[in-house]
Scaffold this motif. Structure first.
Motif, mmCIF file in Angstrom:
data_model
loop_
_atom_site.group_PDB
_atom_site.id
_atom_site.type_symbol
_atom_site.label_atom_id
_atom_site.label_comp_id
_atom_site.label_asym_id
_atom_site.label_seq_id
_atom_site.Cartn_x
_atom_site.Cartn_y
_atom_site.Cartn_z
ATOM 1 N N LEU A 20 0.822 -1.219 0.000
ATOM 2 C CA LEU A 20 0.000 0.000 0.000
ATOM 3 C C LEU A 20 0.853 1.264 0.000
ATOM 4 O O LEU A 20 0.487 2.267 -0.629
ATOM 5 N N LYS A 21 1.981 1.224 0.658
ATOM 6 C CA LYS A 21 2.878 2.381 0.648
ATOM 7 C C LYS A 21 3.460 2.640 -0.744
ATOM 8 O O LYS A 21 3.853 3.761 -1.046
ATOM 9 N N GLN A 22 3.495 1.613 -1.583
ATOM 10 C CA GLN A 22 4.063 1.738 -2.923
ATOM 11 C C GLN A 22 3.014 2.099 -3.975
ATOM 12 O O GLN A 22 3.367 2.455 -5.096
ATOM 13 N N ILE A 23 1.734 1.964 -3.646
ATOM 14 C CA ILE A 23 0.682 2.167 -4.655
ATOM 15 C C ILE A 23 -0.336 3.220 -4.205
ATOM 16 O O ILE A 23 -1.526 2.939 -4.072
ATOM 17 N N PRO A 24 0.072 4.470 -4.046
ATOM 18 C CA PRO A 24 -0.869 5.488 -3.556
ATOM 19 C C PRO A 24 -2.066 5.716 -4.471
ATOM 20 O O PRO A 24 -3.140 6.088 -3.997
ATOM 21 N N GLN A 25 -1.914 5.469 -5.770
ATOM 22 C CA GLN A 25 -3.038 5.612 -6.695
ATOM 23 C C GLN A 25 -3.641 4.250 -7.064
ATOM 24 O O GLN A 25 -4.530 4.177 -7.902
ATOM 25 N N GLY A 26 -3.155 3.192 -6.451
ATOM 26 C CA GLY A 26 -3.640 1.853 -6.758
ATOM 27 C C GLY A 26 -4.667 1.383 -5.745
ATOM 28 O O GLY A 26 -5.245 2.177 -4.988
ATOM 29 N N PHE A 27 -4.885 0.078 -5.741
ATOM 30 C CA PHE A 27 -5.861 -0.513 -4.821
ATOM 31 C C PHE A 27 -5.371 -1.894 -4.424
ATOM 32 O O PHE A 27 -4.760 -2.598 -5.225
ATOM 33 N N LEU A 28 -5.650 -2.273 -3.181
ATOM 34 C CA LEU A 28 -5.256 -3.579 -2.668
ATOM 35 C C LEU A 28 -6.455 -4.327 -2.102
ATOM 36 O O LEU A 28 -7.248 -3.744 -1.359
ATOM 37 N N TYR A 29 -6.567 -5.578 -2.487
ATOM 38 C CA TYR A 29 -7.528 -6.510 -1.892
ATOM 39 C C TYR A 29 -6.728 -7.482 -1.034
ATOM 40 O O TYR A 29 -5.669 -7.945 -1.453
ATOM 41 N N GLY A 30 -7.248 -7.806 0.143
ATOM 42 C CA GLY A 30 -6.584 -8.766 1.013
ATOM 43 C C GLY A 30 -7.545 -9.845 1.453
ATOM 44 O O GLY A 30 -8.650 -9.538 1.907
ATOM 45 N N PHE A 31 -7.128 -11.107 1.313
ATOM 46 C CA PHE A 31 -7.964 -12.255 1.668
ATOM 47 C C PHE A 31 -7.384 -13.011 2.858
ATOM 48 O O PHE A 31 -6.174 -13.231 2.929
ATOM 49 N N ASP A 32 -8.247 -13.433 3.757
ATOM 50 C CA ASP A 32 -7.853 -14.385 4.793
ATOM 51 C C ASP A 32 -9.102 -15.059 5.347
ATOM 52 O O ASP A 32 -10.155 -14.427 5.460
ATOM 53 N N LEU A 33 -8.935 -16.327 5.686
ATOM 54 C CA LEU A 33 -10.026 -17.104 6.273
ATOM 55 C C LEU A 33 -10.182 -16.849 7.770
ATOM 56 O O LEU A 33 -11.245 -17.074 8.331
ATOM 57 N N GLN A 34 -9.116 -16.415 8.399
ATOM 58 C CA GLN A 34 -9.140 -16.263 9.853
ATOM 59 C C GLN A 34 -9.550 -14.844 10.259
ATOM 60 O O GLN A 34 -8.939 -13.862 9.835
ATOM 61 N N GLU A 35 -10.570 -14.765 11.082
ATOM 62 C CA GLU A 35 -11.055 -13.481 11.590
ATOM 63 C C GLU A 35 -9.938 -12.737 12.329
ATOM 64 O O GLU A 35 -9.823 -11.509 12.208
ATOM 65 N N LYS A 36 -9.108 -13.474 13.051
ATOM 66 C CA LYS A 36 -7.983 -12.872 13.774
ATOM 67 C C LYS A 36 -7.065 -12.119 12.808
ATOM 68 O O LYS A 36 -6.592 -11.021 13.102
ATOM 69 N N ALA A 37 -6.819 -12.682 11.653
ATOM 70 C CA ALA A 37 -5.964 -12.048 10.652
ATOM 71 C C ALA A 37 -6.625 -10.787 10.093
ATOM 72 O O ALA A 37 -5.957 -9.757 9.913
ATOM 73 N N ILE A 38 -7.903 -10.848 9.825
ATOM 74 C CA ILE A 38 -8.625 -9.685 9.296
ATOM 75 C C ILE A 38 -8.584 -8.535 10.311
ATOM 76 O O ILE A 38 -8.291 -7.387 9.954
ATOM 77 N N ARG A 39 -8.839 -8.841 11.580
ATOM 78 C CA ARG A 39 -8.825 -7.801 12.627
ATOM 79 C C ARG A 39 -7.435 -7.177 12.766
ATOM 80 O O ARG A 39 -7.290 -5.955 12.827
ATOM 81 N N SER A 40 -6.418 -8.022 12.816
ATOM 82 C CA SER A 40 -5.048 -7.551 12.963
ATOM 83 C C SER A 40 -4.644 -6.672 11.781
ATOM 84 O O SER A 40 -4.053 -5.603 11.950
ATOM 85 N N SER A 41 -4.990 -7.106 10.584
ATOM 86 C CA SER A 41 -4.654 -6.343 9.377
ATOM 87 C C SER A 41 -5.433 -5.038 9.305
ATOM 88 O O SER A 41 -4.891 -4.006 8.903
ATOM 89 N N ALA A 42 -6.699 -5.083 9.662
ATOM 90 C CA ALA A 42 -7.525 -3.867 9.626
ATOM 91 C C ALA A 42 -6.919 -2.791 10.526
ATOM 92 O O ALA A 42 -6.880 -1.607 10.154
#
Length: 181
Positions: free
Chosen positions: A39-61
């Motif tokens: 994300l730091k490299q793509i200020p005009q881009g977009f990132l999608y992130g996938f994970d099955l674990q809720e813990k990972a989603i919360r931590s990443s968010a």
């Protein structure tokens, strides 16, 4: 100086690839460290992130809260085609969630299914970067299964390269890069 680990290898590759406006997909979000760097490299881009674990989603968010050009998806990367139409980059960091339950790992079959979908969604000259960890049983299975499949990809459509450390012991991690021609 040469890269000393798979993170450095991946970042050096991305430094040469990313221009700032790419659509990127982190297929194994984990704690979001790869996504943060991208994300730091793509200020005009977009990132999608996938994970099955809720813990990972919360931590990443939490880690990625300052960025609006992202969407975190609590689903299997196997369902990537339900969420996106095309991308310039897909990145996988296989294995288990660092600091998490080591019995919950990526699976060779679902990784391969998601890889095939990523290949279809990848734009020409796009990259798929995969970090493998064959030092644990599931990681060894992924290595054996996926490398066998990837070696069969048409060389007229794909460049497939493996970056590994041949003098390290205990099945060190390695990076595999697929470039769509």
């Amino acid at each position: 100086m040469l890269p000393i680990n798979t993170v450095e290898i991946t970042r050096k590759l991305l430094n040469h690839f990313l221009t700032g406006n790419e659509i990127c997909v982190d297929m194994t979000l984990g704690h979001g460290k790869d996504s943060l760097w991208i994300l730091k490299q793509i200020p005009q881009g977009f990132l999608y992130g996938f994970d099955l674990q809720e813990k990972a989603i919360r931590s990443s968010a939490k880690l990625l809260s300052d960025f609006t050009n992202k969407r975190l998806i609590h689903d299997s990367h196997e369902n990537v085609d339900k969420y996106i139409k095309e991308a310039n980059l897909f990145i996988y960091n296989l294995g288990y969630l660092p600091g998490g339950d080591k019995t919950i790992t990526t699976d060779k079959i679902t990784v391969y299914r998601s890889l095939k979908k990523a290949m279809d969604l990848l734009l020409p000259k796009g990259l798929i970067i995969m970090t493998f960890y064959p030092g644990h049983p599931s990681g060894k299975e992924e290595e054996m299964y996926l490398l066998k499949k990837i070696k069969e990809f048409d060389q007229k459509q794909w460049n497939c390269m493996k970056y590994d450390f041949i003098n390290q012991k205990n099945n060190p991690p390695f990076v595999l890069v697929l470039e769509k021609l």
